[in-house]
Design a protein around this motif. Structure first.
Motif, PDB file in Angstrom:
ATOM      1  N   ILE A  38      -2.632   1.747   6.241  1.00  0.00           N
ATOM      2  CA  ILE A  38      -3.192   0.213   6.596  1.00  0.00           C
ATOM      3  C   ILE A  38      -3.781  -0.611   5.823  1.00  0.00           C
ATOM      4  O   ILE A  38      -4.217  -1.539   5.835  1.00  0.00           O
ATOM      5  CB  ILE A  38      -4.040   0.541   7.819  1.00  0.00           C
ATOM      6  CG1 ILE A  38      -3.454   1.498   8.674  1.00  0.00           C
ATOM      7  CG2 ILE A  38      -4.247  -0.723   8.863  1.00  0.00           C
ATOM      8  CD1 ILE A  38      -4.105   1.989   9.982  1.00  0.00           C
ATOM      9  N   GLY A  39      -3.915  -0.185   4.428  1.00  0.00           N
ATOM     10  CA  GLY A  39      -4.402  -1.023   3.429  1.00  0.00           C
ATOM     11  C   GLY A  39      -5.671  -0.785   2.740  1.00  0.00           C
ATOM     12  O   GLY A  39      -6.234  -1.554   2.208  1.00  0.00           O
ATOM     13  N   VAL A  40      -6.263   0.409   3.343  1.00  0.00           N
ATOM     14  CA  VAL A  40      -7.651   0.696   2.946  1.00  0.00           C
ATOM     15  C   VAL A  40      -7.559   1.589   1.884  1.00  0.00           C
ATOM     16  O   VAL A  40      -6.869   2.740   2.016  1.00  0.00           O
ATOM     17  CB  VAL A  40      -8.441   1.299   4.143  1.00  0.00           C
ATOM     18  CG1 VAL A  40      -9.896   1.727   3.726  1.00  0.00           C
ATOM     19  CG2 VAL A  40      -8.545   0.283   5.291  1.00  0.00           C
ATOM     20  N   ASN A  41      -8.097   1.611   0.815  1.00  0.00           N
ATOM     21  CA  ASN A  41      -8.199   2.398  -0.323  1.00  0.00           C
ATOM     22  C   ASN A  41      -9.109   3.351  -0.101  1.00  0.00           C
ATOM     23  O   ASN A  41     -10.326   3.170  -0.274  1.00  0.00           O
ATOM     24  CB  ASN A  41      -8.628   1.690  -1.673  1.00  0.00           C
ATOM     25  CG  ASN A  41      -8.315   2.262  -2.850  1.00  0.00           C
ATOM     26  OD1 ASN A  41      -8.430   3.613  -2.770  1.00  0.00           O
ATOM     27  ND2 ASN A  41      -7.776   1.968  -3.941  1.00  0.00           N
ATOM     28  N   ALA A  42      -8.753   4.582   0.347  1.00  0.00           N
ATOM     29  CA  ALA A  42      -9.809   5.473   1.095  1.00  0.00           C
ATOM     30  C   ALA A  42     -10.690   6.010  -0.171  1.00  0.00           C
ATOM     31  O   ALA A  42     -12.036   6.163   0.193  1.00  0.00           O
ATOM     32  CB  ALA A  42      -8.800   6.726   1.616  1.00  0.00           C
ATOM     33  N   GLU A  43     -10.027   6.170  -1.392  1.00  0.00           N
ATOM     34  CA  GLU A  43     -11.269   6.851  -2.148  1.00  0.00           C
ATOM     35  C   GLU A  43     -12.309   5.901  -2.482  1.00  0.00           C
ATOM     36  O   GLU A  43     -13.346   6.181  -2.711  1.00  0.00           O
ATOM     37  CB  GLU A  43     -10.374   7.585  -3.373  1.00  0.00           C
ATOM     38  CG  GLU A  43      -9.518   8.731  -3.407  1.00  0.00           C
ATOM     39  CD  GLU A  43      -8.152   8.307  -2.981  1.00  0.00           C
ATOM     40  OE1 GLU A  43      -7.704   7.112  -2.997  1.00  0.00           O
ATOM     41  OE2 GLU A  43      -7.270   9.178  -2.721  1.00  0.00           O
ATOM     42  N   ASN A  44     -11.703   4.671  -2.863  1.00  0.00           N
ATOM     43  CA  ASN A  44     -12.592   3.721  -3.338  1.00  0.00           C
ATOM     44  C   ASN A  44     -13.956   3.319  -2.251  1.00  0.00           C
ATOM     45  O   ASN A  44     -15.129   3.339  -2.505  1.00  0.00           O
ATOM     46  CB  ASN A  44     -12.183   2.316  -3.766  1.00  0.00           C
ATOM     47  CG  ASN A  44     -11.238   2.499  -4.907  1.00  0.00           C
ATOM     48  OD1 ASN A  44     -11.396   3.590  -5.647  1.00  0.00           O
ATOM     49  ND2 ASN A  44     -10.698   1.403  -5.504  1.00  0.00           N
ATOM     50  N   THR A  45     -13.268   3.434  -0.961  1.00  0.00           N
ATOM     51  CA  THR A  45     -14.244   3.088   0.169  1.00  0.00           C
ATOM     52  C   THR A  45     -15.292   4.296   0.227  1.00  0.00           C
ATOM     53  O   THR A  45     -16.487   4.075   0.371  1.00  0.00           O
ATOM     54  CB  THR A  45     -13.463   3.204   1.469  1.00  0.00           C
ATOM     55  OG1 THR A  45     -12.330   1.972   1.310  1.00  0.00           O
ATOM     56  CG2 THR A  45     -14.290   2.514   2.631  1.00  0.00           C
TER      57      THR A  45
END
Ligand SMILES: Nc1ncnc2c1ncn2[C@@H]1O[C@H](COP(=O)(O)OP(=O)(O)OP(=O)(O)O)[C@@H](O)[C@H]1O
Ligand SMILES: [Mg+2]
Lengths: 262, 376
Positions: free
Chosen positions: B269-276
């Motif tokens: 969905i466009g969320v950078n999971a690791e960075n977040t």
């Protein structure tokens, strides 16, 4: 909008176990494409490579002649939506909020009424509006699958990737979901790429079928050229009867082929 | 089969939308959804109002008689001297003694509540909290080290507090580092946090053997959570970190919703999971570090306030983050007021009272069951 998707010699492995071995294909716009193949042949992995959930170690994916590897995730999400094979929830989320997540690539900080209207429209389309306020993890497997498809639909991407979207559905709902996807593909001129186990559904609905075995593509083409008794024997090690029904090949598996590992 | 419905991709125009609304075409479900949204907003606003009301009420508790009206006017006189008057003594007691402690409790509760909430979301683990991840234990170790060995990284007025702060951050970097390693599951992180917790608690216990009575008292007080350490003099740092971190965490509410659906889905969905995950852990750790270094260990609020909020208003972080904050503030502030006055002049430490007051409340919510039953 009409966009073309190309995969060029994708190589991928988890750690050092090779899973995809130089996979290449091209998909014309506004087509419904299915990927079939035995368990563990790399269908889910291929789908995850296409939208950069995992990064291929070699080769490239091009959308509209742009390389996916060089796009931001948000850009990728505007081109490609994704319906996972399954989804577990640790915390409660209701169905409406689950679908609203799909608006993330388009949404402002607070979200607008327009985004919510789109969620209601899709809920209606899939005939699950009455579930809107239910807790996602308290739905049946089939209902969950429909919700995940709804989320991909509100994402309004030009290519939908679906990982076994009908695996938990009864036959009525299988047709329901497949019809909806086919209609969206036609009306919006988008592309749907889905992994499927049901060869008859694949044959009946697909414009093209990609058949995989152990990380390699062994056959690509329209259902007539891919769903053949020979291919099924060599890829699945199953002897099957293939007959034409309403101008599509339909298969009836007869028995396993033992012995020599094909 | 669905010619009538097939137009869904076209966004309805504003005119169409308002038309269908005028025609009263909103379905029962849509009405229920609208109502639930209002309920959540009123829940947060209601508790916030309760906090303001309790502030006035708690100020009146203590040896000097102050009425609720006097309490509010003493506070307002600080900001609007033209419109409100206050007696000098009352004003001084309210502004310098009673209000800072209340404000400190409120801020600590609020901060710990939202930190627990966002940590649980990005680690997808209901057991995640500043305490279970070992961050508070790190701070405790820092305090013990400064108090007993006399070693501190910073000097001057930050001799003890600065050490707590840095050790807390060190612990959270350890956890963040683990989170960054590929394949580290969220269960592993919480396990590692609990291990860190035991490790530093053990060292702190060990240091107690070598501590003088004076040092021991400091360590014990701090370990039980002590709001007395908060005053106007040292409030700036806390306020500054709050003003930076809270909006940053709030701004990620959509991504947090999406993170709970798993990394693969988040990425799609466009969320950078690791960075977040790294961003949220770093920001919330900073907030926790500054809270624990001033107020000591208050374990219960960070773990449980988010669960209370979730049980009442569901999992949408647009509402869940502020709700966890105000609930945390409510629990901590009222517990501290009870602790201050129950056996006055003996003060029961904040951390102890919070658990004694909060646990039954939490159990009650748990027994009461699912969210739905609250509103229907
Ligand atoms: N996260 C992972 N880590 C390591 N290996 C994995 C991982 N996911 C899949 N694999 C391996 O990669 C291979 C391909 O898996 P994949 O999930 O792509 O198969 P599939 O064709 O989707 O199978 P199915 O029909 O069962 O869904 C399998 O051998 C599997 O064991
Ligand atoms: Mg699969």
């Amino acid at each position: 909008m009409m966009i073309k998707l190309q995969a060029k010699e994708i190589v991928f492995g988890y750690d050092s176990n090779p899973v995809l071995d130089s996979v290449s294909f091209e998909i014309a716009p506004s087509k419904l494409v299915t990927i079939v193949g035995p368990n563990g042949s790399g269908k889910s992995t291929l789908i995850k490579c296409i939208n950069k959930i995992v990064s291929p170690q070699g080769g490239s994916i091009l959308i509209d002649r742009r390389e996916v590897a060089k796009m931001t995730r948000m850009e990728v999400a505007r081109y490609l939506s994704y319906v996972p094979q399954s989804s577990v929830r640790i915390f409660p989320t209701n169905v409406f909020d689950t679908i609203l997540m799909g608006r993330r690539p388009h949404i402002g900080w607070l979200g607008s009424e327009r985004d919510e209207e789109k969620v209601w429209d899709v809920l209606q389309l899939l005939n699950i509006e009455r579930l809107a306020m239910n807790n996602f993890s308290e739905l049946s497997g089939g209902q969950q699958q429909k919700v995940l498809i709804a989320r991909a639909l509100v994402q309004e991407a030009e290519v939908m990737l679906l990982d076994e979207p009908t695996s938990n559905l009864d036959i009525w709902h299988q047709l329901d979901v497949m019809n909806i996807i086919r209609d969206v593909v036609k009306k919006k001129e988008i592309t749907a790429i889905m992994a499927l186990h049901d060869l008859n559904l694949a044959s009946y609905y697909s414009d093209r079928i990609i058949m995989m075995k152990r990380g390699k593509i062994v056959a690509v083409g329209d259902p007539h050229s891919v769903i053949t008794e020979e291919n099924i024997a060599s890829v699945y090690r199953v002897q099957a009867a293939v007959r034409k029904l309403s101008d599509r090949p339909m298969i009836m598996p007869l028995r396993q082929i033992r012995g020599s590992k094909a | 089969m669905m010619s009538g419905k097939a137009l869904f991709f076209r966004a309805k125009t504003r005119a169409e939308m308002s038309q269908s609304r005028r025609a009263g075409k909103r379905s029962a479900m849509q009405t229920a959804h609208d109502r639930f949204k209002l309920v959540r907003i009123f829940f947060v606003l209601g508790i916030a109002a309760l906090l303001v009301f309790l502030t006035g009420l708690i100020i009146t508790l203590g040896p000097l008689e102050i009425s609720v009206a006097d309490a509010y006017s003493a506070l307002l006189a600080r900001f609007l001297p033209d419109h409100f008057q206050s007696e000098a003594l009352t004003s001084r007691v309210v502004w310098n003694i009673r209000f800072p402690r209340i404000l400190g409790g409120m801020m600590a509760g609020f901060g710990l509540g939202i930190c627990g909430c966002v940590m649980q979301a990005v680690l997808k683990n209901p057991l995640a909290s500043p305490f279970t991840l070992g961050i508070t234990a790190g701070a405790q170790f820092g305090i013990s080290m400064a108090a007993v060995i006399g070693f501190s990284v910073l000097g001057g007025p930050y001799f003890i507090i600065g050490n707590a702060f840095l050790c807390a951050l060190l612990c959270s970097f350890f956890i963040i580092g683990l989170a960054a390693i590929k394949g580290a599951t969220s269960e592993n992180l919480v396990l590692a946090g609990i291990a860190v917790n035991y490790f530093f608690s053990a060292i702190s216990q060990l240091l107690k053997y070598f501590a003088s009575d004076e040092q021991l008292r400091l360590m014990t007080n701090w370990g039980m959570g002590d709001l007395a350490a908060f005053s106007w003099a040292n409030s700036q740092l806390l306020l500054a970190v709050f003003v930076i971190c809270v909006p940053l965490l709030m701004s990620k509410c959509w991504d947090l919703n999406i993170m709970t659906a798993g990394d693969d889905t988040a990425k799609s969905i466009g969320v950078n999971a690791e960075n977040t995950r790294l961003f949220i852990m770093a920001t919330s750790s900073l907030l926790v570090a500054v809270i624990v270094c001033f107020m000591g260990i208050i374990a219960f609020v960070g773990l449980v306030a988010p669960h209370m909020a979730r049980m009442v208003i569901g999992g949408d972080h647009r509402f869940l983050i502020p709700a966890s904050g105000v609930l945390g503030a409510l629990v901590l502030m009222s517990a501290d007021a009870v602790g201050m006055n129950l056996m006055a002049p003996t003060i029961i430490p904040t951390g102890i009272m919070t658990s004694i007051v909060g646990v039954p409340f939490f159990m009650y919510l748990m027994m009461k069951g699912k969210r739905k039953e609250f509103w229907t």
